[in-house]
Design an enzyme around this catalytic site. Structure first.
Site, PDB file in Angstrom:
ATOM      1  N   LYS A  35       6.652 -10.178 -11.357  1.00 36.09           N
ATOM      2  CA  LYS A  35       7.627 -10.196 -10.256  1.00 36.09           C
ATOM      3  C   LYS A  35       6.961 -10.709  -8.975  1.00 36.09           C
ATOM      4  CE  LYS A  35       6.491  -5.392  -9.219  1.00 36.09           C
ATOM      5  NZ  LYS A  35       6.865  -3.985  -9.491  1.00 36.09           N
ATOM      6  N   ARG A 135      13.311   6.985  -7.509  1.00 32.56           N
ATOM      7  CA  ARG A 135      13.687   5.696  -6.937  1.00 32.56           C
ATOM      8  C   ARG A 135      14.837   5.176  -7.796  1.00 32.56           C
ATOM      9  NH1 ARG A 135       8.911   1.271  -6.437  1.00 32.56           N
ATOM     10  NH2 ARG A 135       9.340   1.240  -8.677  1.00 32.56           N
ATOM     11  N   TYR A 257      -7.553 -13.355  21.237  1.00 33.84           N
ATOM     12  CA  TYR A 257      -6.499 -12.709  22.040  1.00 33.84           C
ATOM     13  C   TYR A 257      -6.897 -11.284  22.411  1.00 33.84           C
ATOM     14  CZ  TYR A 257      -3.211 -16.441  20.866  1.00 33.84           C
ATOM     15  OH  TYR A 257      -2.582 -17.648  20.728  1.00 33.84           O
ATOM     16  N   MET A 307      -2.600 -16.443  14.539  1.00 28.29           N
ATOM     17  CA  MET A 307      -1.643 -16.994  13.571  1.00 28.29           C
ATOM     18  C   MET A 307      -2.311 -17.936  12.573  1.00 28.29           C
ATOM     19  SD  MET A 307       1.910 -19.063  14.246  1.00 28.29           S
ATOM     20  CE  MET A 307       2.703 -17.746  15.150  1.00 28.29           C
TER      21      MET A 307
HETATM   22  C1  LIG Z   1       5.777  -3.412 -10.320  1.00 26.89           C
HETATM   23  C2  LIG Z   1       6.062  -2.545 -11.464  1.00 26.89           C
HETATM   24  C3  LIG Z   1       5.097  -2.348 -12.457  1.00 26.89           C
HETATM   25  C4  LIG Z   1       3.680  -2.847 -12.347  1.00 26.89           C
HETATM   26  O1  LIG Z   1       2.961  -1.993 -11.508  1.00 26.89           O
HETATM   27  P1  LIG Z   1       1.396  -2.217 -11.233  1.00 26.89           P
HETATM   28  O2  LIG Z   1       0.988  -1.051 -10.440  1.00 26.89           O
HETATM   29  O3  LIG Z   1       1.300  -3.501 -10.470  1.00 26.89           O
HETATM   30  O4  LIG Z   1       0.768  -2.326 -12.560  1.00 26.89           O
HETATM   31  C5  LIG Z   1       5.473  -1.635 -13.580  1.00 26.89           C
HETATM   32  N1  LIG Z   1       6.720  -1.110 -13.687  1.00 26.89           N
HETATM   33  C6  LIG Z   1       7.656  -1.264 -12.735  1.00 26.89           C
HETATM   34  C7  LIG Z   1       9.003  -0.652 -12.921  1.00 26.89           C
HETATM   35  C8  LIG Z   1       7.360  -1.973 -11.588  1.00 26.89           C
HETATM   36  O5  LIG Z   1       8.293  -2.103 -10.622  1.00 26.89           O
END
Ligand SMILES: *Cc1c(COP(=O)(O)O)cnc(C)c1O
Length: 363
Positions: A35, A135, A257, A307
């Site tokens: 992802k 969640r 800065y 930046m």
């Molecule tokens: C992002 C995610 C993972 C992977 O988690 P990592 O800590 O990067 O291995 C696994 N399961 C779900 C549901 C996630 O959202």
């Protein structure tokens, strides 16, 4: 001449890290989590590199999955947040995408719209249990009903999925609590089980079950920096740039800065073409390590990150020249060291590398 800020992606390292995840969990299949553009590494390139090996891919949403399908990726693809609207249902069927079903609203949409779909394929789904992360997922008291509702639909339930809240805390018993709850439900519903993210893959072997879901470890960053990993991980990204200015300053001169850093002695200062618009963390404080390739060691960042640039103290390295290569993180400088200095995490740093930084792929 191109600006020297570059991200070099080591696809061979990512493949080796995927294999390392399988070594940790030899009985399990592994859904490679790619992802968020494969945590900033480039989802299409990473998917192609893993395509021969990966049992499945996991992405957040259908947009990310369709990008992979358009690039010719044929493996099963799981949508970790499921789907958001009815229009996605025929697309999931057409492209054989596998949503995580985590909410009653999704069940209602499936019940209403699946019967109207003309695709010949059957929708596969994972059923998500909220075992304590709070969640996504059905509460334990609702999970059996959710499963019942799914079995009444023309879908194939691949198994039960849950997500750990604290698997990166080695002495915290909560992972075990979540695991026991989830395992009981998987047994009583007779479903395959998919729980382990990277920290659980590395540190909680009892939770590996049928499928693991490694993410960050594929990119070579351990989610448990304080512990020894059972397998060697290799950095997936080498973020580099060059010194574009080297200057000598007298004692008492402020740099950058706000002049938050003031030289305490005559100092040699280097300016690196890398800033927060490239994704380098703006809050990295003076002292954050920056690796100088020719020196073979790190020098400290000084002053505020701006930046497009940041400054380093070269006082220990008189030979420094404009054009010298600098590694911001990578094989010589673990990203977790930078993340810790900047009070962030490797996940955030990797996903924030911006489009201005060209990715170069190495096989
Ligand atoms: C992002 C995610 C993972 C992977 O988690 P990592 O800590 O990067 O291995 C696994 N399961 C779900 C549901 C996630 O959202």
């Amino acid at each position: 001449m191109a600006r020297p800020a570059q991200a070099h992606i080591d696809l061979d390292a990512i493949l080796a890290n995927y294999r390392a995840a399988k070594v940790c969990a030899p009985q399990a299949r592994a859904m490679a989590i790619i992802k968020a553009n494969a945590y900033g590494h480039g989802a299409v390139a990473v998917a192609h590199a893993l395509a021969e090996q990966a049992d499945a891919f996991g992405v957040a949403c259908i947009e990310e999955a369709l990008e992979l399908r358009a690039a010719g990726i044929k493996q099963p693809i799981c949508l970790l947040e499921g789907f958001f609207s009815a229009e996605e249902i025929p697309l999931m069927l057409q492209h054989q995408l596998i949503p995580a079903i985590h909410h009653a609203a999704q069940l209602a949409l499936l019940a209403q719209y699946l019967p109207l779909c003309t695709q010949k394929t059957q929708l596969k789904v994972w059923l998500k249990l909220d075992s304590g992360m709070h969640r996504l997922g059905f509460a334990p008291e609702d999970i059996a009903n959710a499963y019942q509702d799914l079995t009444a639909l023309p879908v194939q339930v691949l198994g039960l999925m849950t997500h750990f809240a604290r698997a990166d805390e080695l002495t915290c018993p909560y992972t075990q609590t979540q695991w026991q709850l989830t395992q009981q439900w998987a047994q009583s519903l007779n479903l395959a089980l998919c729980c382990a993210n990277s920290p659980a893959t590395l540190a909680w072997p009892s939770t590996h079950a049928d499928w693991i879901r490694p993410g960050i470890m594929l990119y070579g960053a351990t989610p448990i920096p304080e512990a020894q990993t059972p397998v060697q991980l290799r950095a997936g990204m080498r973020l580099i740039s060059q010194l574009i200015s080297v200057r000598d300053l007298a004692a008492g001169e402020g740099v950058g800065y706000g002049q938050t850093f003031v030289t305490s002695q005559p100092s040699r200062i280097g300016v690196v073409a890398m800033g927060y618009a490239d994704g380098y963390p703006r809050h990295a404080p003076s002292g954050t390590p920056v690796y100088l390739e020719k020196l073979g060691a790190c020098v400290p960042l000084i002053g505020r990150v701006s930046m497009d640039m940041l400054a380093v103290d070269l006082s220990t390295y008189a030979q420094a020249q404009v054009g010298d290569t600098v590694e911001l993180w990578g094989p010589h400088l673990p990203i977790n060291q930078v993340a810790e200095a900047a009070q962030s995490i490797a996940y955030e740093l990797l996903t924030k590398v911006t489009a201005r930084v060209p990715r170069y792929y190495h096989y």
